[in-house]
Write a protein that holds these residues in place. Structure first.
Motif: not given
Length: 507
Positions: A245-272
């Protein structure tokens, strides 16, 4: 909005001055890690790198050669020092933070965008973790970020010679962790699907590819000579990770762990913004392609961590531009709320990830919530206990003694720390230990770790429990919980060579 940025804007005096705070921020993060990195002990993965550093080669079963080579250099410089050996990982994180700020600058961002990018990257959980241990993923993160920065400079300046730098970093990445091939796939797709396809006809594009291949060639030759054993290892590890189960939560952890959670609007804006920008659209594909490949292949979440600094950089630039269009009260309120959230999330991540304290509530909280920290506890206890068991054996048994281990942490700890107790080099079929073979004259007595009494008795005569792998802190980890017994056994029930004929076990 990004399309109107003049490439020369990043060289304006204000932006040149703006990078000084980023340097200060990066150095402060580095100092903080150096002050805390000596608190516990080496992680089981670090013991593997330390043992492989004693047997330098152009490849190892689990990974390419560069990380073990850096560990060899660290041992020569610092000896067996937690702070010294982890200095390489700290330096890598300092560079990641600094380059993230440089990306914001080169995309046209001034001091606020650069500073926010640096802080958001430094307070993101996975980049923070990568500075606390010596891991190949620490350097893999750096190569991902450097490739993104080189691409930004390539597209900003329309200077094809940046392909040479991309080739050098790609080659170093392939010598560090094979998964960087997914980012390189994103680079190639980004070239073909955007205006950057014009570079395909440039000699610098092909020169970069040739340089990457040339740097990777020694490891490729090693892989060919060993029947691509690392590919089979990765297949085995991937199947294990999916099963556990170590591959579970892949998309969730893009927000929780790969980047600071409160910076999610910023990196999403960057992708756009990357997708909207004709000049920089290639970088959007450099994120989307690896993300989708790892998602469908069921990779682990942190494999694409290196893509987030470039998203945060662009998001910070367009975010500051957007804030500038608001009324002052709204501008200050939103900026304050965002920075407060990033700092709060960063503090919470810090007390879970960073080994701040060796006693008290902070230590207990970290050990309860961080399995990696628990895996740093108890190795010296185990090695000392093995030495004590050896010393209690009759002289005739000590004279022809072998130590058989069941995982790479045990192998590395005994191979490195065991030298001070004059313990023999361990024997194992795990990972690269299998390539090192077995003694031509089998030992008549074995001390066995990492195996149950039942399993050991299938392979060796007269097995008995002689000790346990519990630690002084009474911390439950893989050693103390999953295989707590240290065994003493007699001679093998059959030829020891039969174990090697099965091929390496992966762990």
């Amino acid at each position: 909005m990004i399309e109107t940025v003049n490439p020369a804007q990043s060289l304006a005096p204000g932006n040149r001055k703006g990078i000084a705070p980023v340097i200060v921020i990066a150095v402060l993060f580095g100092v903080a890690h150096m002050l805390t990195n000596g608190q516990y002990g080496f992680h089981r993965d670090e013991w593997q790198f330390l043992s492989d550093a004693q047997h330098l080669d152009w490849g190892f079963v689990p990974y390419p050669p560069l990380t073990a080579a850096l560990e060899f250099l660290g041992l020569k410089m610092f000896g067996l020092s937690l702070v010294g050996l982890r200095l390489f990982s700290v330096f890598a994180q300092v560079c990641v933070i600094l380059v993230a700020g440089l990306m914001a600058r080169d995309l046209g961002g001034g001091r606020p965008a650069q500073v926010f990018t640096a802080i958001a990257v430094g307070l993101s959980p996975v980049p923070m973790f990568e500075a606390t241990e010596f891991q190949y993923s620490s350097f893999d993160l750096l190569w991902w970020v450097l490739i993104a920065w080189c691409v930004i400079r390539l597209l900003r300046d329309e200077e094809p010679r940046w392909w040479v730098a991309i080739g050098v970093v790609a080659g170093l990445g392939l010598l560090t962790k094979y998964s960087i091939a997914f980012e390189l796939t994103g680079v190639l797709v980004g070239v073909l699907l955007t205006d950057a396809r014009r570079y395909v006809t440039s000699r610098w594009f092909w020169a970069g590819g040739a340089i990457a291949l040339l740097l990777f060639a020694p490891n490729l030759a090693w892989l060919i000579r060993h029947d691509f054993i690392s590919y089979h290892f990765l297949q085995s590890i991937h199947a294990r990770d999916v099963r556990l189960g170590r591959a579970d939560g892949f998309l969730r952890d893009q927000f929780l762990l790969n980047a600071n959670l409160f910076a999610a609007p910023v990196w999403l804006a960057g992708l756009y913004a990357y997708f909207k920008s004709r000049r920089y659209r290639m970088l959007a594909w450099m994120y989307v392609v690896p993300l989708l490949l790892f998602l469908f292949a069921r990779g682990r979440f942190y494999y694409v961590c290196g893509a987030y600094p470039m998203l945060l950089a662009m998001g910070s630039v367009v975010g500051v531009q957007w804030l500038g269009s608001l009324r002052p009260a709204w501008r200050v309120g939103i900026a304050t709320l965002l920075m407060t959230g990033v700092l709060a999330a960063g503090v919470y991540a810090t007390i879970r990830i960073v080994p701040i304290a060796t006693s008290g509530p902070l230590r207990d909280f970290a050990l309860r919530n961080n399995g990696d920290l628990r895996e740093e506890i108890g190795w010296e206890d185990i090695v000392a206990r093995v030495a004590a068991i050896r010393d209690a054996l009759p002289p005739e048994q000590q004279a022809n003694l072998g130590i058989a281990v069941g995982n790479y942490g045990e192998y590395g700890a005994i191979a490195v720390m065991g030298q001070r107790y004059h313990l023999p080099t361990p024997i194992t079929t795990i990972n690269t230990g299998w390539l090192r073979g077995y003694p031509q004259t089998p030992p008549s007595t074995f001390i066995v770790l990492g195996n149950s009494l039942e399993r050991a008795s299938q392979l060796l005569f007269d097995c008995r429990v002689a000790g346990h792998t519990n630690n002084a802190w009474n911390v439950g980890n893989e050693e103390s919980l999953d295989h707590p017994d240290i065994l003493v056994c007699g001679r093998p029930r059959g030829p020891i060579s039969e174990l090697w004929k099965r091929g390496p076990e992966f762990g």
